[in-house]
Design an enzyme around this catalytic site. Sequence first.
Site, PDB file in Angstrom:
ATOM      1  N   HIS A  32      -7.953   9.307  -1.850  1.00  0.00           N
ATOM      2  CA  HIS A  32      -7.289   9.266  -0.539  1.00  0.00           C
ATOM      3  C   HIS A  32      -8.128   9.881   0.578  1.00  0.00           C
ATOM      4  O   HIS A  32      -8.179   9.368   1.691  1.00  0.00           O
ATOM      5  CB  HIS A  32      -5.936   9.981  -0.641  1.00  0.00           C
ATOM      6  CG  HIS A  32      -4.944   9.566   0.397  1.00  0.00           C
ATOM      7  ND1 HIS A  32      -3.592   9.618   0.206  1.00  0.00           N
ATOM      8  CD2 HIS A  32      -5.110   9.089   1.651  1.00  0.00           C
ATOM      9  CE1 HIS A  32      -2.964   9.180   1.298  1.00  0.00           C
ATOM     10  NE2 HIS A  32      -3.882   8.868   2.189  1.00  0.00           N
TER      11      HIS A  32
ATOM     12  N   TYR B 178       2.487   9.998  -0.118  1.00  0.00           N
ATOM     13  CA  TYR B 178       3.554   9.482   0.740  1.00  0.00           C
ATOM     14  C   TYR B 178       4.935   9.801   0.150  1.00  0.00           C
ATOM     15  O   TYR B 178       5.947   9.602   0.827  1.00  0.00           O
ATOM     16  CB  TYR B 178       3.456   7.962   0.938  1.00  0.00           C
ATOM     17  CG  TYR B 178       2.191   7.449   1.563  1.00  0.00           C
ATOM     18  CD1 TYR B 178       1.292   8.298   2.200  1.00  0.00           C
ATOM     19  CD2 TYR B 178       1.889   6.091   1.541  1.00  0.00           C
ATOM     20  CE1 TYR B 178       0.127   7.806   2.776  1.00  0.00           C
ATOM     21  CE2 TYR B 178       0.737   5.591   2.116  1.00  0.00           C
ATOM     22  CZ  TYR B 178      -0.151   6.448   2.723  1.00  0.00           C
ATOM     23  OH  TYR B 178      -1.292   5.938   3.284  1.00  0.00           O
TER      24      TYR B 178
ATOM     25  N   ASP C  75       0.837  -1.198   0.000  1.00  0.00           N
ATOM     26  CA  ASP C  75       0.000   0.000   0.000  1.00  0.00           C
ATOM     27  C   ASP C  75       0.870   1.246   0.000  1.00  0.00           C
ATOM     28  O   ASP C  75       1.734   1.416   0.857  1.00  0.00           O
ATOM     29  CB  ASP C  75      -0.866   0.001   1.263  1.00  0.00           C
ATOM     30  CG  ASP C  75      -1.774   1.214   1.315  1.00  0.00           C
ATOM     31  OD1 ASP C  75      -2.885   1.131   0.763  1.00  0.00           O
ATOM     32  OD2 ASP C  75      -1.370   2.255   1.874  1.00  0.00           O
TER      33      ASP C  75
ATOM     34  N   LYS D 123      -2.990   5.973  -4.209  1.00  0.00           N
ATOM     35  CA  LYS D 123      -4.132   6.853  -3.908  1.00  0.00           C
ATOM     36  C   LYS D 123      -3.997   8.224  -4.553  1.00  0.00           C
ATOM     37  O   LYS D 123      -2.882   8.750  -4.682  1.00  0.00           O
ATOM     38  CB  LYS D 123      -4.261   7.037  -2.383  1.00  0.00           C
ATOM     39  CG  LYS D 123      -4.168   5.730  -1.615  1.00  0.00           C
ATOM     40  CD  LYS D 123      -4.416   5.884  -0.135  1.00  0.00           C
ATOM     41  CE  LYS D 123      -4.034   4.609   0.597  1.00  0.00           C
ATOM     42  NZ  LYS D 123      -2.621   4.506   0.971  1.00  0.00           N
TER      43      LYS D 123
END
Length: 323
Positions: free
Chosen positions: A115, A53, A48, A82
């Site tokens: 997200h 990120y 994931d 996402k």
Amino acid sequence: MADGKQICLDLTEGVKIPALGFGTWQSSDEELEKAIDCALKAGYRHIDTAYAYENEKALGRVLKKWIDSGKIKREDLFIVTKLPEIGNRPSGVVKYLQRSLDYLQLSYVDLYLVHTPFGYYERGEDLHPMTEEGVIDIDVSTDHNAIWKAMEDQVLAGKARSIGISNFNEKQIERIWNSAERIKPSMLQVELHLYFQQKDLVNFCHAKNIKVCAYSPLGSRGSSQLLGKELPDVLNNEVVKEIAEKHGKTPAQILLRHIIQRGVAAIPKSTNPQRILQNIQVFDFELSSEDMNKLNDQDQGKAGRILDFSFFKGVPDHPEYPF
Ligand code: A2P
């Protein structure tokens, strides 16, 4: 069920997600490359990540190395990423999914998630654009139904095998569910752990055949710095420790097995090789219904939530703020 093999959840026809995946939030590139290597060796196949990120390039490098060497086939992996808040509009779906694919060096992802239900204006590359008043520059025009149509288009274009949402509340899920004419959301990813079990939300999703994936399944210890406070320590809960001792397992394994036995997926994050291995060794034992009941009783309801995004100043003012 407890024969040592990974459990998979059916997302859509022909798309199965391994229930235990690998979380990558808050890892540096160097840490992450080592951790992913270690996770793939340990048998993780569900990984994931998210555009926000800022680690997709590092993940992509490791995946390419494994795929090019023939050690793994693309179809054996389950890669989730996402749509960032700065892309929360139909044109953003196209742009940011393509960017994620480029960074990941893949031609498709297995699951693409919106997200968050709230969106920000796009100001260059800044993931958290701020106003002059020092708050996040929220874009209040976020239109979930229009975004969802663009998400569906990505499946039809072959760029995502399945699509879902993250951090949405029941009302927001219901709205998308009702508007989705071609593809319904198949996954909701939310914070979920011993003290915040999200029982109503899980029941609501399961009734619609939406699978749920737990982020921060071990209580997100790594977030205490970000939040500037001590977090409740689910790993040291007395009931968890007692059940762990009985089964000869670690507290983390009990917490993860509890989630998986509820029919929910989990994506624990670790950069430590022993803990990475330990966290996937949850398929060779089973919790009894008595164990499950004791663990279910540890829920603190809404008081157990750790991450409400209020650390991003101004976000709670967005009309689609979910909490
Ligand atoms: P580390 O990376 O040093 O292992 P969550 O997935 O809920 O966000 O939790 C991640 C945090 O929990 C990280 O700080 C991680 O630290 C720690 N952690 C991960 N696996 C375990 C484990 N098996 N036992 C104890 N702590 C763990």
